[in-house]
Write a protein that holds these residues in place. Structure first.
Motif, short mmCIF file in Angstrom:
data_model
loop_
_atom_site.label_atom_id
_atom_site.label_comp_id
_atom_site.label_asym_id
_atom_site.label_seq_id
_atom_site.Cartn_x
_atom_site.Cartn_y
_atom_site.Cartn_z
N UNK A 11 -8.74 20.27 -6.33
CA UNK A 11 -7.55 19.93 -5.71
C UNK A 11 -7.84 20.03 -4.02
N UNK A 12 -8.73 20.47 -3.74
CA UNK A 12 -9.03 20.30 -2.08
C UNK A 12 -9.17 18.94 -1.79
N UNK A 13 -9.74 18.06 -2.62
CA UNK A 13 -10.16 16.75 -2.32
C UNK A 13 -9.01 15.84 -2.77
N UNK A 14 -8.11 16.23 -3.49
CA UNK A 14 -6.94 15.42 -4.00
C UNK A 14 -6.09 14.64 -3.07
N UNK A 15 -6.11 14.82 -1.55
CA UNK A 15 -5.53 14.05 -0.63
C UNK A 15 -6.26 13.04 -0.25
N UNK A 16 -7.50 12.95 -0.82
CA UNK A 16 -8.42 11.59 -0.54
C UNK A 16 -7.85 10.67 -1.54
N UNK A 17 -7.15 10.99 -2.67
CA UNK A 17 -6.75 9.98 -3.58
C UNK A 17 -5.56 9.00 -3.07
N UNK A 18 -4.97 9.76 -2.07
CA UNK A 18 -3.93 8.72 -1.32
C UNK A 18 -4.50 7.73 -0.65
N UNK A 19 -5.56 7.86 -0.08
CA UNK A 19 -6.41 6.82 0.35
C UNK A 19 -6.85 5.90 -0.47
N UNK A 75 -2.55 12.91 -15.09
CA UNK A 75 -3.41 12.29 -13.76
C UNK A 75 -3.57 10.85 -13.86
N UNK A 76 -4.34 10.68 -15.18
CA UNK A 76 -4.72 9.12 -15.37
C UNK A 76 -3.13 8.34 -15.77
N UNK A 77 -2.45 9.00 -16.22
CA UNK A 77 -1.09 8.34 -16.86
C UNK A 77 -0.16 8.23 -15.66
N UNK A 78 -0.24 8.89 -14.46
CA UNK A 78 0.67 8.79 -13.42
C UNK A 78 0.75 7.25 -12.76
N UNK A 79 -0.34 6.87 -12.22
CA UNK A 79 -0.15 5.61 -11.80
C UNK A 79 0.50 4.58 -12.84
N UNK A 103 -9.28 9.80 -16.77
CA UNK A 103 -8.99 11.17 -17.17
C UNK A 103 -10.01 12.17 -16.91
N UNK A 104 -11.38 11.73 -17.34
CA UNK A 104 -12.35 12.54 -17.44
C UNK A 104 -12.72 13.07 -15.83
N UNK A 143 0.65 -1.28 0.17
CA UNK A 143 -0.04 -0.03 -0.10
C UNK A 143 0.95 1.37 -0.06
N UNK A 144 2.02 1.24 0.53
CA UNK A 144 2.89 2.63 0.47
C UNK A 144 3.08 2.79 -0.81
N UNK A 145 3.01 1.98 -1.79
CA UNK A 145 3.26 2.53 -3.31
C UNK A 145 2.23 3.25 -3.65
N UNK A 146 0.87 2.81 -3.18
CA UNK A 146 -0.38 3.80 -3.58
C UNK A 146 -0.04 4.84 -2.94
N UNK A 147 0.54 4.86 -1.76
CA UNK A 147 0.59 6.49 -1.22
C UNK A 147 1.61 7.31 -1.93
N UNK A 148 2.71 6.72 -2.35
CA UNK A 148 3.54 7.64 -3.54
C UNK A 148 2.74 8.04 -4.71
N UNK A 149 1.72 7.15 -5.28
CA UNK A 149 1.12 7.49 -6.38
C UNK A 149 0.31 8.76 -6.19
N UNK A 150 -0.48 8.76 -4.95
CA UNK A 150 -1.48 9.67 -4.46
C UNK A 150 -0.87 10.91 -4.15
N UNK A 151 0.41 10.66 -3.60
CA UNK A 151 0.96 12.05 -3.31
C UNK A 151 1.43 12.70 -4.60
N UNK A 152 1.98 12.03 -5.71
CA UNK A 152 2.39 12.67 -6.77
C UNK A 152 1.18 13.13 -7.56
N UNK A 153 -0.08 12.54 -7.53
CA UNK A 153 -1.16 13.10 -8.21
C UNK A 153 -1.74 14.35 -7.45
N UNK A 154 -1.84 14.33 -6.28
CA UNK A 154 -2.04 15.57 -5.50
C UNK A 154 -1.07 16.71 -5.79
N UNK A 155 0.13 16.52 -6.01
CA UNK A 155 1.15 17.44 -6.42
C UNK A 155 0.99 17.95 -8.11
#
Length: 253
Positions: free
Chosen positions: A133-141, A68-72, A125-126, A37-49
C-alpha cells in the motif's frame, strides 16, 4: 465553458463516471483528450483507497488483487479491454494488415480474445495482490501516463483507419495543445513516482517509453497504423507493464 464541455466529453466517452451530457461537436471535442489522463487519476485514487481498505479490514491477497484488477474495468466500462481483446484476436490470426483491420471491426469474440482477457486479469490481480500500500500512490501515475502516452500517439502516429473514432478525435484536437498536455501529465507522473518510489521513477519512465516504441512498431507492421482498438490494447499493456515494474521494484527497495 468550452473547457468544461471538453472535460465532460472525455469522462462520458471513456468512463462510466456520471457527468452532464453536452453536444457532440468539433468545438466541444477539441480539447477533450487533454482531460483523458484525469480518468486515470480517478482510477488510481480508487485503487489506492481499496488497497488501504484491505489493510484496514485485513482482507486477504486474493480479494485484494481480484477487486483491484476489476476496478479499472468498472470505472471505464471495459472500453479499453474491449480494444485489447479485439487486438488479441487480430494478432493471433496471422493475416494481412487489411484482414487484421477487418477482424478489429468484427463484433464476434474469438478464443484468443477470451484467453487474452482472462490471462491479463489473472496476472494483473496477482501483481496487485503483491503491491504494498505504501507504493499504491504510484499507480495513479501508472493510469495517468498510459492515457497521456495514448493521447500523444493519437496525434503523432499514422492512423490506419482514417474515418474511425480515433481519427474523429484526432481531427478535432489541437495537436500542439495535446503535446503540451501530455508533457505536463508525464512530468506530474514522474514527480509523483520520484516522491513515492524514489529511484523506481527511472525504470517506470523507461518502461513507458519502451511500451510507446513497441506500440508504434507493432501497429505499423501488423496494421499499417494505429486505431481505437489498438489504443485500448496499448493502454492495457502499458498499465500491466508499469504495475509489474512497480511491484518488482518494490521488492528490491
Amino acid at each position: 465553458m468550452r473547457v468544461i464541455r471538453s472535460l465532460c466529453i472525455a469522462f462520458s466517452t471513456y468512463s462510466r463516471i456520471p457527468v452532464p451530457q453536452v453536444a457532440w461537436t468539433d468545438e466541444n471535442r477539441k480539447y477533450s483528450m487533454c482531460f483523458f489522463p484525469l480518468i486515470g487519476a480517478v482510477i488510481g485514487l480508487l485503487l489506492w483507497g481499496w488497497l488501504a481498505l484491505c489493510d484496514a479490514l485485513g482482507f486477504g491477497a486474493l480479494l485484494r488483487g481480484a477487486v483491484g484488477a476489476l476496478l479499472p474495468i468498472l470505472v471505464t466500462g471495459g472500453i479499453h479491454m474491449d480494444g485489447f481483446m479485439d487486438t488479441s484476436d487480430a494478432l493471433a490470426s496471422w493475416q494481412s494488415p487489411e484482414k487484421r483491420l477487418e477482424i478489429l471491426k468484427d463484433s464476434h469474440v474469438g478464443a484468443f480474445a477470451v484467453l487474452g482477457c482472462a490471462g491479463y486479469l489473472l496476472l494483473d490481480a496477482a501483481l496487485l495482490s503483491e503491491l504494498p500500500t505504501t507504493l499504491a500512490p504510484m499507480m495513479i501515475g501508472c493510469f495517468m501516463l498510459s492515457r497521456a502516452c495514448s493521447v500523444w500517439a493519437m496525434s503523432a502516429f499514422r492512423n490506419a483507419r482514417p474515418k474511425g473514432m480515433l481519427d474523429a478525435f484526432a481531427q478535432a484536437a489541437q495537436r500542439r495543445m495535446l503535446t503540451i498536455s501530455c508533457a505536463v501529465h508525464a512530468v506530474l507522473c514522474a514527480v509523483l513516482w520520484a516522491i513515492v518510489g524514489g529511484w523506481l521513477a527511472i525504470p517506470c519512465l523507461l518502461a513507458a517509453i519502451l511500451c510507446v516504441w513497441y506500440y508504434r512498431h507493432m501497429s505499423y507492421k501488423q496494421f499499417g497504423g494505429i486505431t481505437g482498438d489498438l489504443a485500448g490494447w496499448f493502454l492495457q499493456i502499458t498499465e500491466l507493464t508499469l504495475t509489474a515494474v512497480i511491484v518488482i521494484g518494490g521488492k528490491l527497495l
